[in-house]
Motif scaffolding. Sequence first.
Motif, PDB file in Angstrom:
ATOM      1  N   HIS A 150       6.296  -8.378   8.325  1.00 10.93           N
ATOM      2  CA  HIS A 150       6.714  -9.697   8.804  1.00 10.93           C
ATOM      3  C   HIS A 150       8.157  -9.622   9.290  1.00 10.93           C
ATOM      4  O   HIS A 150       8.906  -8.724   8.915  1.00 10.93           O
ATOM      5  CB  HIS A 150       6.608 -10.744   7.690  1.00 10.93           C
ATOM      6  N   ARG A 151       8.555 -10.585  10.084  1.00 14.63           N
ATOM      7  CA  ARG A 151       9.950 -10.666  10.539  1.00 14.63           C
ATOM      8  C   ARG A 151      10.862 -10.957   9.350  1.00 14.63           C
ATOM      9  O   ARG A 151      10.578 -11.833   8.541  1.00 14.63           O
ATOM     10  CB  ARG A 151      10.096 -11.764  11.600  1.00 14.63           C
ATOM     11  N   SER A 152      11.972 -10.247   9.264  1.00 15.39           N
ATOM     12  CA  SER A 152      12.879 -10.421   8.129  1.00 15.39           C
ATOM     13  C   SER A 152      13.754 -11.664   8.267  1.00 15.39           C
ATOM     14  O   SER A 152      14.220 -12.210   7.276  1.00 15.39           O
ATOM     15  CB  SER A 152      13.777  -9.188   7.973  1.00 15.39           C
ATOM     16  N   LYS A 153      14.009 -12.104   9.511  1.00 12.45           N
ATOM     17  CA  LYS A 153      14.777 -13.328   9.786  1.00 12.45           C
ATOM     18  C   LYS A 153      16.108 -13.366   9.039  1.00 12.45           C
ATOM     19  O   LYS A 153      16.465 -14.354   8.406  1.00 12.45           O
ATOM     20  CB  LYS A 153      13.939 -14.559   9.433  1.00 12.45           C
ATOM     21  N   GLY A 154      16.833 -12.269   9.103  1.00 14.03           N
ATOM     22  CA  GLY A 154      18.158 -12.238   8.500  1.00 14.03           C
ATOM     23  C   GLY A 154      18.184 -11.884   7.036  1.00 14.03           C
ATOM     24  O   GLY A 154      19.252 -11.881   6.415  1.00 14.03           O
ATOM     25  N   ALA A 155      17.041 -11.582   6.447  1.00  9.77           N
ATOM     26  CA  ALA A 155      16.988 -11.251   5.013  1.00  9.77           C
ATOM     27  C   ALA A 155      17.174  -9.761   4.762  1.00  9.77           C
ATOM     28  O   ALA A 155      16.725  -9.241   3.743  1.00  9.77           O
ATOM     29  CB  ALA A 155      15.652 -11.710   4.429  1.00  9.77           C
ATOM     30  N   GLY A 156      17.830  -9.072   5.671  1.00  6.79           N
ATOM     31  CA  GLY A 156      18.039  -7.640   5.510  1.00  6.79           C
ATOM     32  C   GLY A 156      16.822  -6.870   5.972  1.00  6.79           C
ATOM     33  O   GLY A 156      16.417  -6.964   7.123  1.00  6.79           O
ATOM     34  N   MET A 157      16.219  -6.101   5.083  1.00  7.44           N
ATOM     35  CA  MET A 157      14.987  -5.385   5.407  1.00  7.44           C
ATOM     36  C   MET A 157      13.991  -5.594   4.286  1.00  7.44           C
ATOM     37  O   MET A 157      14.275  -5.276   3.124  1.00  7.44           O
ATOM     38  CB  MET A 157      15.240  -3.898   5.623  1.00  7.44           C
ATOM     39  N   LEU A 158      12.840  -6.139   4.603  1.00  9.98           N
ATOM     40  CA  LEU A 158      11.815  -6.402   3.602  1.00  9.98           C
ATOM     41  C   LEU A 158      11.215  -5.092   3.101  1.00  9.98           C
ATOM     42  O   LEU A 158      11.320  -4.061   3.770  1.00  9.98           O
ATOM     43  CB  LEU A 158      10.727  -7.283   4.215  1.00  9.98           C
ATOM     44  N   PRO A 159      10.584  -5.104   1.925  1.00  7.51           N
ATOM     45  CA  PRO A 159       9.927  -3.889   1.418  1.00  7.51           C
ATOM     46  C   PRO A 159       8.896  -3.363   2.415  1.00  7.51           C
ATOM     47  O   PRO A 159       8.245  -4.140   3.114  1.00  7.51           O
ATOM     48  CB  PRO A 159       9.257  -4.373   0.124  1.00  7.51           C
ATOM     49  N   PHE A 160       8.774  -2.044   2.485  1.00  7.83           N
ATOM     50  CA  PHE A 160       7.832  -1.407   3.407  1.00  7.83           C
ATOM     51  C   PHE A 160       6.446  -1.299   2.787  1.00  7.83           C
ATOM     52  O   PHE A 160       6.302  -0.960   1.615  1.00  7.83           O
ATOM     53  CB  PHE A 160       8.297   0.005   3.753  1.00  7.83           C
ATOM     54  N   LYS A 161       5.437  -1.552   3.588  1.00  7.89           N
ATOM     55  CA  LYS A 161       4.071  -1.200   3.223  1.00  7.89           C
ATOM     56  C   LYS A 161       3.873   0.276   3.575  1.00  7.89           C
ATOM     57  O   LYS A 161       4.604   0.826   4.401  1.00  7.89           O
ATOM     58  CB  LYS A 161       3.077  -2.089   3.965  1.00  7.89           C
ATOM     59  N   THR A 162       2.903   0.917   2.960  1.00  2.00           N
ATOM     60  CA  THR A 162       2.724   2.359   3.133  1.00  2.00           C
ATOM     61  C   THR A 162       1.742   2.724   4.236  1.00  2.00           C
ATOM     62  O   THR A 162       1.472   3.897   4.462  1.00  2.00           O
ATOM     63  CB  THR A 162       2.239   2.990   1.815  1.00  2.00           C
ATOM     64  N   GLY A 163       1.212   1.712   4.939  1.00  2.00           N
ATOM     65  CA  GLY A 163       0.191   1.969   5.948  1.00  2.00           C
ATOM     66  C   GLY A 163       0.612   2.937   7.030  1.00  2.00           C
ATOM     67  O   GLY A 163      -0.189   3.779   7.470  1.00  2.00           O
ATOM     68  N   ALA A 164       1.862   2.859   7.493  1.00  2.00           N
ATOM     69  CA  ALA A 164       2.329   3.736   8.573  1.00  2.00           C
ATOM     70  C   ALA A 164       2.292   5.200   8.136  1.00  2.00           C
ATOM     71  O   ALA A 164       1.874   6.078   8.899  1.00  2.00           O
ATOM     72  CB  ALA A 164       3.744   3.337   8.984  1.00  2.00           C
ATOM     73  N   VAL A 165       2.728   5.466   6.911  1.00  2.00           N
ATOM     74  CA  VAL A 165       2.764   6.844   6.416  1.00  2.00           C
ATOM     75  C   VAL A 165       1.348   7.364   6.189  1.00  2.00           C
ATOM     76  O   VAL A 165       1.027   8.510   6.534  1.00  2.00           O
ATOM     77  CB  VAL A 165       3.593   6.936   5.118  1.00  2.00           C
ATOM     78  N   HIS A 166       0.481   6.529   5.617  1.00  2.00           N
ATOM     79  CA  HIS A 166      -0.917   6.926   5.434  1.00  2.00           C
ATOM     80  C   HIS A 166      -1.545   7.292   6.770  1.00  2.00           C
ATOM     81  O   HIS A 166      -2.230   8.321   6.903  1.00  2.00           O
ATOM     82  CB  HIS A 166      -1.712   5.770   4.805  1.00  2.00           C
ATOM     83  N   THR A 167      -1.333   6.451   7.778  1.00  2.00           N
ATOM     84  CA  THR A 167      -1.934   6.675   9.094  1.00  2.00           C
ATOM     85  C   THR A 167      -1.417   7.961   9.722  1.00  2.00           C
ATOM     86  O   THR A 167      -2.182   8.749  10.286  1.00  2.00           O
ATOM     87  CB  THR A 167      -1.644   5.490  10.025  1.00  2.00           C
ATOM     88  N   ALA A 168      -0.098   8.193   9.625  1.00  2.00           N
ATOM     89  CA  ALA A 168       0.492   9.404  10.195  1.00  2.00           C
ATOM     90  C   ALA A 168      -0.066  10.660   9.530  1.00  2.00           C
ATOM     91  O   ALA A 168      -0.378  11.651  10.199  1.00  2.00           O
ATOM     92  CB  ALA A 168       2.006   9.366  10.040  1.00  2.00           C
ATOM     93  N   LYS A 169      -0.199  10.608   8.203  1.00  2.00           N
ATOM     94  CA  LYS A 169      -0.701  11.772   7.477  1.00  2.00           C
ATOM     95  C   LYS A 169      -2.148  12.072   7.862  1.00  2.00           C
ATOM     96  O   LYS A 169      -2.509  13.221   8.140  1.00  2.00           O
ATOM     97  CB  LYS A 169      -0.589  11.547   5.968  1.00  2.00           C
ATOM     98  N   LEU A 170      -2.992  11.051   7.880  1.00  2.00           N
ATOM     99  CA  LEU A 170      -4.405  11.255   8.199  1.00  2.00           C
ATOM    100  C   LEU A 170      -4.600  11.703   9.649  1.00  2.00           C
ATOM    101  O   LEU A 170      -5.509  12.471   9.950  1.00  2.00           O
ATOM    102  CB  LEU A 170      -5.188   9.970   7.944  1.00  2.00           C
ATOM    103  N   ALA A 171      -3.736  11.224  10.544  1.00  2.00           N
ATOM    104  CA  ALA A 171      -3.860  11.569  11.958  1.00  2.00           C
ATOM    105  C   ALA A 171      -3.189  12.899  12.284  1.00  2.00           C
ATOM    106  O   ALA A 171      -3.389  13.453  13.363  1.00  2.00           O
ATOM    107  CB  ALA A 171      -3.260  10.467  12.819  1.00  2.00           C
TER     108      ALA A 171
END
Length: 263
Positions: A150-171
């Motif tokens: 989601h957009r952080s809207k000035g709240a710094g950086m929100l916690p990361f979900k792991t989906g990007a890393v899972h996808t990169a590893k599997l691909a």
Amino acid sequence: MLLIIRMLILGIMGILWLIVGCAVCLCRPGHPSNLYVLTQMLRLVQKVVGVKVTYRFDVKELRSRMPAIFVGNHQTNWDIVTVADVPQPGLVCIGKKSLIWVPVFGILFYLSGNILIDRTNRSRNGEEFLSLVRRVRKKNLSLWIFPEGHRSKGAGMLPFKTGAVHTAKLAGVPIIPFVTSSYYGQIKLNRWDNGEIIVEMLPPRDVSGLEKSEIRSFTKQLRQDMIAKIMELDKEVRRPEGFVLPDYKGENNGDGESSPDEV
């Protein structure tokens, strides 16, 4: 007066973007270079709103690393304008299905070949992963994912979900992190000079050797590395007087979910 003039210009540009974008996308629906064409058109918006965007990466080097999973920090709806030079031919974005209903942007997002997912249906997370991996492998695609979800809207950086890393590893492709200097509240249409924004590419990350048990800790470290780079950029970027920086140091890392992420 400046606000009215800019809104009129942006309105006209939006209509032209829709017409030209639809023509391009309808002539070659789902083509992996459609997003590149559309975002190149959006570079003109930077001049209209009075912000200078500086990009720090080599295009030839970037393209040599593809296919890959691109990840970046997600601040506002202006992201599509501020990172307009990052998408390259062969890159598509991951987005939630509800984006299709956003005026102008939604229809072009769909027609330009980006991938829409249903994040409300958690029972299909596994299918979504496999579908993304198949597309990367079969079509030699790169994916742009905002791991905050989601957009952080000035709240710094929100916690990361792991989906990007899972996808990169599997691909079997690398992670390419990009960061954008903090700019929430920096762009005001009634202000002539909205300062500068810096977008920088971090070194690509090889995730092929990661064990499943290491993915969550790797994701947390990736987030911390990106925060560190953003804080460096924030020290040098030129901004309008009175701009208040987010408090990245006071944030909790949190645990990310393993679902695919979206814009």
